[in-house]
Write an enzyme that holds these catalytic residues in place. Structure first.
Site, PDB file in Angstrom:
ATOM      1  N   LYS A 117       0.813  -1.216   0.000  1.00 42.33           N
ATOM      2  CA  LYS A 117       0.000   0.000   0.000  1.00 42.33           C
ATOM      3  C   LYS A 117       0.850   1.271   0.000  1.00 42.33           C
ATOM      4  O   LYS A 117       0.366   2.334  -0.379  1.00 42.33           O
ATOM      5  CB  LYS A 117      -0.963  -0.010   1.187  1.00 42.33           C
ATOM      6  CG  LYS A 117      -2.002  -1.122   1.040  1.00 42.33           C
ATOM      7  CD  LYS A 117      -3.093  -1.049   2.084  1.00 42.33           C
ATOM      8  CE  LYS A 117      -4.196  -2.055   1.806  1.00 42.33           C
ATOM      9  NZ  LYS A 117      -3.740  -3.466   1.850  1.00 42.33           N
TER      10      LYS A 117
HETATM   11  C1  LIG Z   1      -4.271  -4.525   1.198  1.00 45.97           C
HETATM   12  C2  LIG Z   1      -3.488  -5.777   1.082  1.00 45.97           C
HETATM   13  C3  LIG Z   1      -3.838  -6.806   0.185  1.00 45.97           C
HETATM   14  C4  LIG Z   1      -5.090  -6.741  -0.679  1.00 45.97           C
HETATM   15  O1  LIG Z   1      -5.018  -5.775  -1.680  1.00 45.97           O
HETATM   16  P1  LIG Z   1      -6.353  -5.299  -2.424  1.00 45.97           P
HETATM   17  O2  LIG Z   1      -5.951  -4.153  -3.257  1.00 45.97           O
HETATM   18  O3  LIG Z   1      -7.304  -4.913  -1.323  1.00 45.97           O
HETATM   19  O4  LIG Z   1      -6.851  -6.449  -3.218  1.00 45.97           O
HETATM   20  C5  LIG Z   1      -3.038  -7.930   0.119  1.00 45.97           C
HETATM   21  N1  LIG Z   1      -1.958  -8.063   0.906  1.00 45.97           N
HETATM   22  C6  LIG Z   1      -1.593  -7.105   1.774  1.00 45.97           C
HETATM   23  C7  LIG Z   1      -0.409  -7.339   2.634  1.00 45.97           C
HETATM   24  C8  LIG Z   1      -2.331  -5.931   1.893  1.00 45.97           C
HETATM   25  O5  LIG Z   1      -1.967  -4.992   2.783  1.00 45.97           O
END
Ligand SMILES: *Cc1c(COP(=O)(O)O)cnc(C)c1O
Length: 523
Positions: A117
């Site tokens: 993120k």
């Molecule tokens: C947010 C997140 C995901 C999922 O991503 P999306 O965009 O919501 O599909 C997967 N793995 C981790 C570690 C995350 O923080």
């Protein structure tokens, strides 16, 4: 380039408006009115560009070059991108790691909070600050400010805080369920001591946190007073910034594996709210060669069931409003917010016209209405077939996740594979990749560093040695130096304390509002 709501209407927003606004007033998500065209020579002209320059070229396709158009002049855009990725620890930003002959792992966790993120939220923080500063330079009245309010089960909160700390004209309030996020995640959030960062510990669950946030956003008077801003994955700028690493991976793979046929490569994405993989879909629509995208879900498998049946239906077995708590908590979702954008494209492509966007908007609004009313909706056979051309989906259980962590840690079940430690989210991706593997290379997206999910990782690899050895290995070999001593650092957290009352949610909402009034911008 203008942006329109997936649920229709005449609204056409600029990039600036779409980013500051987040969600459309009719509940829809913003999509670009068209998919831009790549330069004809992109595959050669872009092949050796550093990540930031690649990012600049791609983002420029969606962001007009002038303020008058609600865009960003090129030199400013380049500076924002460079600032955003200067906080990453790896010079490639999102390096491609070869795990075995045909398995490549795109490591997305080299940013400040060790999760994917960061790629989006570092840039989103700079976009917010840039737009507010620009508006304030021209206005003589009260300054434009943004009060970002978000709920987190762990990863989003820490990445949002890292992206927004010390940004001008912004306060950020992050609500987490008290004692229900991992110790590392809690420390990553609460040890950030900047004046504009506020961690609220809520005596309740993640769902309570989300309900509070939803209540604040739908309270028009409160929203007008505080100019609430959202950082969840529905923000278009988050999707946009993530398109870049799909291109970076393509170029890195061609360099590492010159004989590769890119049109046979599968890209596997551990998926929850569908934000990460949706960026891959945009990359594909832009013309990036790939065979298909693989949706890897945990036991919260609404997406896997959609690809199996064409029906998008809340889990009938789970209690109302519930998600299953799994080893990969960042993917524990009941419905996938960004999936609505894919639905819009399915409706758009299958519309007879003449105004495809208008009929797509009507179709999506009707689908969402139905989902809300009945807990389910279905696409047509033709639309389902279309979704299956670009994607397939696999569901991975917790037991399979543990087994995958152990298998890759041992690294010896395939002659050409070296030991590689993965976090539980990434393990969902690797397990799904194994199931759909062919003789062609695969790219698996790694969404978090294994140190973020210590308990799951240590207990999964313990069978390879024993609990003690696994712990020592973890402390000495896995934990990055940035996390050493993190648990002992000074913290600041505001407890959302309430008196016992009949209506707990109402009390929590009232208390949260008081805290924002007191600690945020003074009206
Ligand atoms: C947010 C997140 C995901 C999922 O991503 P999306 O965009 O919501 O599909 C997967 N793995 C981790 C570690 C995350 O923080």
């Amino acid at each position: 380039m203008k942006y329109l709501s997936t649920r229709g209407g005449a609204e056409r927003l600029t990039f600036e408006e779409a980013v500051l606004q987040g969600l459309a007033p009719n509940g829809g998500l913003y999509v670009p009115e068209s998919i831009p065209t790549l330069p004809a020579d992109w595959a050669t002209a872009w092949q050796d560009l550093p990540f930031t320059e690649l990012s600049f070229r791609l983002i420029s396709l969606f962001v007009p070059p002038t303020e008058a158009e609600g865009g960003i002049p090129p030199e400013d855009l380049r500076a924002l991108i460079e600032k955003s990725y200067a906080s990453f620890r790896h010079e490639d930003v999102t390096p491609l790691h070869r795990v075995s002959e045909n398995e490549y792992c795109l490591e997305l966790w080299h940013g400040p909070t060790f999760a994917f993120k960061d790629v989006a939220l570092q840039l989103l923080g700079h976009f917010f600050e840039y737009f507010l500063t620009r508006r304030n330079a021209k206005s003589t009245g009260a300054p434009h400010t943004l009060t970002v309010v978000g709920a987190t089960s762990g990863d989003t909160g820490s990445a949002a805080i890292a992206g927004l700390r010390a940004k001008a004209n912004i306060h950020v309030f992050i609500l987490h369920p008290k004692n229900r996020v991992s110790p590392i995640q809690e420390a990553q959030m609460t040890t950030v001591l900047d004046d504009n960062v506020h961690n609220l510990a809520v005596p309740g669950t993640f769902d309570d946190c989300q309900d509070i946030v939803k209540a604040l956003f739908s309270d028009k008077a409160f929203n007008d007073q505080h100019h609430l801003g959202a950082i969840n994955s529905i923000n278009w700028a988050r999707i946009l910034s993530q398109i870049v690493y799909y291109f970076a991976a393509y170029f890195a793979l061609r360099r590492a594996h010159p004989t590769v046929d890119p049109s046979r490569v599968q890209i596997v994405v551990p998926t929850g709210n569908f934000g990460d993989i949706l960026a891959g879909y945009y990359a594909k629509r832009l013309g990036l060669p790939m065979e298909r995208l693989v949706v890897a879900t945990n036991e919260n498998d609404i997406l896997q069931r959609f690809w199996a049946t064409g029906r998008y239906e809340k889990d009938p077995a789970a209690a109302a409003g519930d998600v299953r708590a799994t080893l990969s908590p960042a993917m524990d979702i009941q419905v996938s917010s960004n999936f609505e954008r894919l639905l819009w494209y399915l409706a758009y492509e299958s519309s007879p016209g003449p105004d495809k966007a208008a009929s797509a908007g009507q179709q999506v609004a009707a689908w969402m209405q139905q989902l809300k009313a009945t807990g389910a909706m279905a696409v047509s056979e033709a639309q389902h077939a279309m979704a299956c051309r670009d994607f397939c989906a696999e569901r991975v259980s917790d037991d399979e996740t543990r087994a995958a962590i152990l298998r890759y840690y041992r690294g010896d079940d395939k002659s050409d594979r070296k030991s590689y430690l993965i976090d539980p989210h990434t393990a969902v991706g690797f397990e799904a990749a194994n199931r759909v593997a062919s003789q062609h290379p695969q790219i698996i997206l790694s969404t978090a560093h294994p140190a973020k999910f210590a308990d799951a990782v240590v207990s999964s690899i313990a069978p390879a040695s024993n609990e003690n050895e696994a712990n020592t290995f973890f402390q000495t070999q896995v934990l990055p130096k940035e996390m050493h001593g993190l648990l002992e650092k000074e913290r600041r957290v505001t407890h959302v304390d309430i008196e016992p009352s009949e209506d707990k949610l109402a009390a929590l909402i009232a208390r949260t509002k008081e805290i924002i009034q007191r600690d945020g911008f003074q009206a």
